[in-house]
Design a protein around this motif. Structure first.
Motif, short mmCIF file in Angstrom:
data_model
loop_
_atom_site.label_atom_id
_atom_site.label_comp_id
_atom_site.label_asym_id
_atom_site.label_seq_id
_atom_site.Cartn_x
_atom_site.Cartn_y
_atom_site.Cartn_z
N ALA A 56 0.84 -1.20 0.00
CA ALA A 56 0.00 0.00 0.00
C ALA A 56 0.87 1.25 0.00
N ALA A 57 1.96 1.22 0.79
CA ALA A 57 2.88 2.36 0.83
C ALA A 57 3.56 2.55 -0.52
N MET A 58 3.72 1.47 -1.26
CA MET A 58 4.33 1.53 -2.59
C MET A 58 3.33 1.99 -3.65
N GLY A 59 2.08 2.15 -3.26
CA GLY A 59 1.06 2.62 -4.20
C GLY A 59 0.49 1.53 -5.08
N LEU A 60 0.74 0.26 -4.73
CA LEU A 60 0.31 -0.84 -5.59
C LEU A 60 -1.04 -1.44 -5.20
N VAL A 61 -1.41 -1.31 -3.94
CA VAL A 61 -2.70 -1.85 -3.50
C VAL A 61 -3.43 -0.83 -2.64
N GLU A 62 -4.72 -1.05 -2.51
CA GLU A 62 -5.55 -0.23 -1.63
C GLU A 62 -6.22 -1.17 -0.63
N ILE A 63 -6.02 -0.89 0.64
CA ILE A 63 -6.60 -1.72 1.70
C ILE A 63 -7.92 -1.10 2.13
N LYS A 64 -9.01 -1.85 1.95
CA LYS A 64 -10.34 -1.38 2.33
C LYS A 64 -10.83 -2.22 3.51
N PRO A 65 -10.89 -1.63 4.70
CA PRO A 65 -11.33 -2.38 5.87
C PRO A 65 -12.67 -3.08 5.64
N LYS A 66 -12.73 -4.34 6.03
CA LYS A 66 -13.92 -5.19 5.94
C LYS A 66 -14.31 -5.54 4.51
N SER A 67 -13.54 -5.04 3.54
CA SER A 67 -13.84 -5.36 2.13
C SER A 67 -12.73 -6.18 1.49
N GLY A 68 -11.49 -5.93 1.89
CA GLY A 68 -10.38 -6.67 1.33
C GLY A 68 -9.28 -5.75 0.81
N VAL A 69 -8.37 -6.35 0.07
CA VAL A 69 -7.24 -5.61 -0.50
C VAL A 69 -7.40 -5.65 -2.02
N PHE A 70 -7.32 -4.49 -2.64
CA PHE A 70 -7.55 -4.37 -4.07
C PHE A 70 -6.34 -3.77 -4.77
N VAL A 71 -6.12 -4.18 -6.01
CA VAL A 71 -5.03 -3.62 -6.80
C VAL A 71 -5.35 -2.16 -7.11
N ALA A 72 -4.41 -1.28 -6.81
CA ALA A 72 -4.62 0.15 -7.05
C ALA A 72 -4.38 0.49 -8.52
N ASP A 73 -4.96 1.59 -8.94
CA ASP A 73 -4.68 2.11 -10.29
C ASP A 73 -3.38 2.90 -10.18
N TYR A 74 -2.27 2.14 -10.06
CA TYR A 74 -1.00 2.73 -9.65
C TYR A 74 -0.43 3.73 -10.65
N MET A 75 -0.84 3.68 -11.91
CA MET A 75 -0.34 4.66 -12.86
C MET A 75 -0.95 6.04 -12.61
N LYS A 76 -2.07 6.07 -11.88
CA LYS A 76 -2.70 7.35 -11.54
C LYS A 76 -2.40 7.78 -10.11
N THR A 77 -2.33 6.81 -9.21
CA THR A 77 -2.21 7.14 -7.79
C THR A 77 -0.87 6.74 -7.19
N GLY A 78 0.05 6.21 -8.00
CA GLY A 78 1.32 5.74 -7.49
C GLY A 78 2.24 6.86 -7.05
N ASN A 79 3.39 6.47 -6.51
CA ASN A 79 4.38 7.42 -6.02
C ASN A 79 5.76 6.96 -6.46
N ILE A 80 6.79 7.57 -5.90
CA ILE A 80 8.15 7.22 -6.32
C ILE A 80 8.47 5.77 -6.00
N GLU A 81 7.86 5.21 -4.95
CA GLU A 81 8.09 3.80 -4.63
C GLU A 81 7.49 2.90 -5.71
N THR A 82 6.38 3.33 -6.30
CA THR A 82 5.79 2.58 -7.41
C THR A 82 6.75 2.55 -8.59
N LEU A 83 7.32 3.71 -8.88
CA LEU A 83 8.28 3.81 -9.98
C LEU A 83 9.50 2.93 -9.71
N ASN A 84 9.99 2.96 -8.48
CA ASN A 84 11.14 2.11 -8.13
C ASN A 84 10.81 0.64 -8.34
N ALA A 85 9.59 0.24 -7.97
CA ALA A 85 9.17 -1.16 -8.13
C ALA A 85 9.16 -1.54 -9.60
#
Length: 235
Positions: A60-89
């Motif tokens: 989540a800190a890398m911008g790759l997933v979004e954690i939704k309490p009681k719903s689960g973990v979802f793949v983030a739209d990382y090209m729109k919401t990512g950060n420098i850690e996403t780019l490093n990955a």
């Protein structure tokens, strides 16, 4: 070279993060997809649920997933919401090779950051600053023949980061630090194209302009170097 040197052993968390990062960036899971539960992934990989939970937090800190309490973990739209850690990955997944798109973006950022730093440093530089930069340049020249690609790339990155530090603009140094991993990938490729002697000569030319308090000249040297590098990538 020590051919017996073993690759570093990954911790369970590192293994988990790398496996899911590869799955997300390779398209195995797409933005919006719900990932398997912590229990399912722990059982599949033979690791503890606490490891999976901690790994999800890192993703989540890398911008790759979004954690939704009681719903689960979802793949983030990382090209729109990512950060420098996403780019490093993305860079690490590609074997530290930069795409042209990423290269252009990084060099545009570098021109903006270092351009401001060079202008500021040329106004405030001291004799001690020049001594320090010359010592760093001499150290690079001295170790060039016995250093590996990444070590040399690190030294060139640190030299250019020092421009930001000496400029007195601390925010520029922080921005430079965020680009560390992708900058190392850039410098490795730069040194392959131009060679170490050419790159060291450019450092000395930068110092000449700083000594002359020629901020625009330093910026122009940086800009023309970037333009030439991008032109060579097209060849």
């Amino acid at each position: 070279m020590d051919l017996t040197k073993k690759a570093p052993v990954l911790t369970n968390k590192e293994y988990f993060v790398r496996k899911l990062t590869k799955g997300i960036l390779s398209g195995e899971w797409n933005p919006g997809d719900r990932l398997p539960s912590e229990r399912e992934l722990a059982a599949e990989m033979g690791i503890g649920k606490t490891v999976v939970h901690s790994g999800f937090e890192q993703l989540a800190a890398m911008g790759l997933v979004e954690i939704k309490p009681k719903s689960g973990v979802f793949v983030a739209d990382y090209m729109k919401t990512g950060n420098i850690e996403t780019l490093n990955a993305i860079v690490h997944l590609n074997g530290n090779e930069l795409s042209r798109e990423v290269t252009v973006a990084i060099l545009d950022l570098r021109l903006a950051i270092e351009g401001m730093a060079f202008r500021a440093l040329c106004l405030c530089r001291s004799a001690e600053d020049l001594v320090h930069l010359r010592a760093m340049t001499a150290a690079i020249r001295d170790c060039a023949h016995r250093s590996g690609e990444k070590e040399l790339a690190e030294r060139f990155f640190l030299w250019h980061r020092q421009i930001c530090i000496l400029s007195g603009r601390s925010i520029l140094t922080l921005f430079m630090n965020t680009t560390h991993d992708v900058s190392i990938a850039f410098w490795v490729n730069y040194l392959r194209i131009y060679g170490t002697s050419f790159a060291i000569d450019r450092l000395e030319r930068f110092i000449e302009r700083i000594e002359a308090r020629d901020g625009e000249g330093a910026c122009n040297l940086l800009a023309t170097g970037i333009t030439d590098y991008l032109a060579r990538l097209k060849e």
